[in-house]
Design a protein around this motif. Sequence first.
Motif, PDB file in Angstrom:
ATOM      1  N   ARG A  95      11.812 -24.426  24.338  1.00 54.71           N
ATOM      2  CA  ARG A  95      12.550 -24.578  23.197  1.00 54.71           C
ATOM      3  C   ARG A  95      12.954 -22.965  22.940  1.00 54.71           C
ATOM      4  N   GLY A  96      14.050 -22.553  22.789  1.00 56.39           N
ATOM      5  CA  GLY A  96      14.278 -20.986  22.123  1.00 56.39           C
ATOM      6  C   GLY A  96      15.192 -20.466  23.250  1.00 56.39           C
ATOM      7  N   SER A  97      15.403 -19.044  23.111  1.00 57.12           N
ATOM      8  CA  SER A  97      16.217 -18.372  23.936  1.00 57.12           C
ATOM      9  C   SER A  97      15.642 -17.837  25.371  1.00 57.12           C
ATOM     10  N   PHE A  98      16.526 -18.323  26.476  1.00 55.53           N
ATOM     11  CA  PHE A  98      16.143 -18.056  27.820  1.00 55.53           C
ATOM     12  C   PHE A  98      16.407 -16.465  27.975  1.00 55.53           C
ATOM     13  N   LEU A  99      17.650 -16.110  27.487  1.00 56.03           N
ATOM     14  CA  LEU A  99      18.202 -14.718  27.915  1.00 56.03           C
ATOM     15  C   LEU A  99      17.317 -13.828  27.114  1.00 56.03           C
ATOM     16  N   THR A 100      16.867 -14.077  25.941  1.00 56.41           N
ATOM     17  CA  THR A 100      16.047 -12.807  25.141  1.00 56.41           C
ATOM     18  C   THR A 100      14.449 -13.125  25.342  1.00 56.41           C
ATOM     19  N   ARG A 101      14.241 -14.071  26.106  1.00 53.03           N
ATOM     20  CA  ARG A 101      12.979 -14.448  26.423  1.00 53.03           C
ATOM     21  C   ARG A 101      11.976 -14.496  25.198  1.00 53.03           C
ATOM     22  N   SER A 102      12.440 -15.271  24.238  1.00 56.59           N
ATOM     23  CA  SER A 102      11.921 -15.634  22.959  1.00 56.59           C
ATOM     24  C   SER A 102      12.074 -17.156  22.982  1.00 56.59           C
TER      25      SER A 102
END
Length: 163
Positions: A95-102
Amino acid sequence: MQFYIKPVGGARCLFTILNSKGQPVYEVTGRTTPFGNRFFLLDGSHDVVGRISAVRISGAAQYSAAAGGERIHVAINCFSLRKPVRIRGKRWHFRGSFLTRSFDILNEASQVVMTHGKYWGVAGDCYGVDINDRENILLCLCLAVLIDCTVSGNCTAPVPAGG
């Protein structure tokens, strides 16, 4: 438990993993094979405590990670907006943002297993990882490292198709 993943970018050492006091406790080394890459999570005695194998084809990467007596398979599709990370072998989901690593990793009851995000502080500019269960530390660190590798583009080279 809190850890910090700090990229090293050396010839063999890819990451240093620090504890909450900023002291090195693990490192990640790697090597290229004819079919992809192999990475090793080493403890302070340089014993292998986790293994990751990787193959990347275009915008997708396939990983296998083994640590703490468990194994997961992770498929990462850089172009997918809905489910960029799929985990098999444990009932975990991304769950979250893959590209921002968050991101968080949740279990089947939607409880947080691991949280990963950008961190500036005692360890400098790196990524912080919070892991809720001691039994999942090694596997979660492997998972965090393989996602960081994929996003940074430094760890898996695409396999050439055709000749």
